[in-house]
Each structure stands twice: as C-alpha cells, then as structure tokens.
Design an enzyme around this catalytic site. Structure first.
Site, PDB file in Angstrom:
ATOM      1  CE  LYS A 122      45.077  31.449  45.195  1.00 37.74           C
ATOM      2  NZ  LYS A 122      43.882  32.245  45.495  1.00 37.74           N
ATOM      3  CG  ASN A 232      40.742  40.093  46.232  1.00 34.71           C
ATOM      4  OD1 ASN A 232      40.575  39.704  45.090  1.00 34.71           O
ATOM      5  ND2 ASN A 232      40.563  41.361  46.524  1.00 34.71           N
TER       6      ASN A 232
END
Length: 281
Positions: A122, A232
């Site tokens: 990522k 997150n």
C-alpha cells in the site's frame, strides 16, 4: 401446535436462497487476480495494545490488514505486532506510511519484500505534514518503479481523476482516493469527485482510503460503487473499538448490497406507498 416462522420470499422447499441473494453473498473483492471475501480492509495502528488490535481485527471480519513497515519490529527480537496477526487468517498488506519522497517509499517497499512481508504494497507518499495529503507526482513515480519490479501496488492518492488514470497506466493494481484527510473522521467530503472517479476508472478496483469516522461513512462509500473501504482510526479511535469494528463490517456489506440492488429514483414530490388505483371509495 407450534407454528414455524414464514420463510423469506423466494425461499423454495430445497432451502435455497433466490439468485440475487446468492449473487451478493458470493460477491468477492478481486485485486490483481487474488480474491478476498471481505471488502473491508483495516489498519493496525493506534490501538491501546497488540491484544486489542487482534480483537478488533477479529470483530471486523476483514481478511486483509495493513502494517506500517517503518513502525513494526521486523527482526522479531522482541514482542511485535506481527506476533498477533495470523498469516493463515489474514493477508498482510505492508504500507509505506511515514514516507515523504518517492525514493524513501521505494526503499521501504523493497525492505518489506526483503524481510518476507509481501510483494504487495500500500503505497503512501505524503506531500504535506499538516493535512497528510499525498504527493501525487511522487506517488506516480514510485508506482511506476515498483510495478516494473513486480510489486502489486495499491496507491493512496487524491481524488484527482487525471492522476488516478496515470496511476493505472503506471501499473497500479488498485487506486485508493481519500474521502477526507487521514485520521480526520470527517466522513466522505468529496462525493462528487468520487462519483466521477467511479464512472471513469474501470480497469482496477477503487478503494476509499482515509476519512471514515463511523459506519454510515463506510456505507456511503460503498453505495457510491467503490470496491472496498480501508480504515484504521475510525475503528481504533472509537470508545469501543471491537464494537465499531463489527459495525464497520455490517456497514460495508450493507452499502455494497444497496449499490448492487440499485436505489429508487429520487423525486421532488411524494408518491403513495399504497397506490389508490382500484380502491373502493
């Protein structure tokens, strides 16, 4: 005599769900030819402990999790986050969080592969410290280099359609536009731009990354037609992370189902739920 509950509409004597339901339940996220059952991708930072991280991952139902390469103990000489992530259960997606140049990002990705984490990455290249907005030019440069080296690149970027197309051309396997600044919890602030991206980018999955604060934000992202949502802080920053993780799981599924179902048209005036045609007055 005990009465049984009526079966759902379309349920036959063979106990099989109608075809549209089956289609939703088997609808998988596919990135670079790899299939994932969940369209929720979760990060592993900002939790109070590794144990809380593990419980939140379990509650989320995710099968892909991100790990910041520069913030994890890679030599395993002491307790590490990696000790709490079962590689047989979760697909590990290293990320380049904390990188501010293309060169630094490329080195970090290579390190992740060298220590055996993954050849998926990522990719984040931050361009502004205050807003954590991506440096799209450096992101494009790093994507091109890493894709040529065989990496599967999932690129965090802005909602700029021009750079999104360039990232695809450079070899990105997924494009990940932000919904709002990282960690802000503001929800989807740029729905018009995200709609345009969804219409014009069709070659690779589109994943909303950053800004999600609660379950309704995740549902909105999925209702826009996005292939997945990565988050997150929305989970780790909640007062009850495990409960929020479960809520996000349901929200992503509900949003995907609503998108596939096709919403009713919006109308300016009312339409009776029970039409009056044929009613005896």
């Amino acid at each position: 005599m005990e009465r049984r509950a009526s079966p759902p509409p379309g349920w036959t004597r063979r106990l099989s769900w109608p075809q549209p339901y089956n289609r939703v339940m088997t609808d998988s996220l596919i990135i670079a030819g790899r299939q994932f059952r969940s369209r929720l991708i979760v990060g592993t930072g900002k939790y109070k402990s590794f144990q809380e991280t593990a419980r939140a991952l379990e509650a989320s139902g995710a099968d892909m999790v991100t790990v910041a390469v520069r913030r994890v103990n890679l030599d395993r000489s002491k307790e590490s986050l990696l000790d709490y992530i079962d590689p047989n259960k979760y697909f590990l997606l290293p990320n380049t969080a904390g990188c501010y140049t293309a060169d630094d990002t490329i080195r970090t990705a290579r390190l992740a592969r060298e220590v055996g984490l993954s050849d998926w990455i990522k990719l984040e290249v931050i361009g502004d410290q205050a807003t954590l907005y991506p440096d799209v030019q450096a992101t494009l440069e790093a994507t091109g280099v890493l894709a040529k080296e065989g990496f599967t690149v999932l690129a965090y970027t802005s909602d700029d359609i021009v750079f999104a197309k360039r990232l695809v051309d450079a070899g990105a396997s997924a494009v990940m536009p932000l919904g709002a600044p990282i960690g802000s919890g503001l929800g989807i602030q740029n729905s018009a731009n995200l709609r345009i991206l969804r219409e014009l980018i069709t070659g690779v999955p589109l994943i909303v990354d950053a800004g999600v604060g609660t379950a309704s934000d995740a549902a909105i992202a999925m209702e826009l037609g996005y292939d997945a949502v990565l988050m997150n802080t929305g989970i780790a920053g909640a007062q009850e992370p495990m409960l929020m993780a479960e809520a996000m799981k349901h929200a992503v599924l509900a949003g995907r189902q609503a998108y596939m179902a096709g919403r009713m048209p919006r109308k300016l005036y009312a339409t009776a739920s029970s039409p009056l045609e044929g009613v005896v007055r």
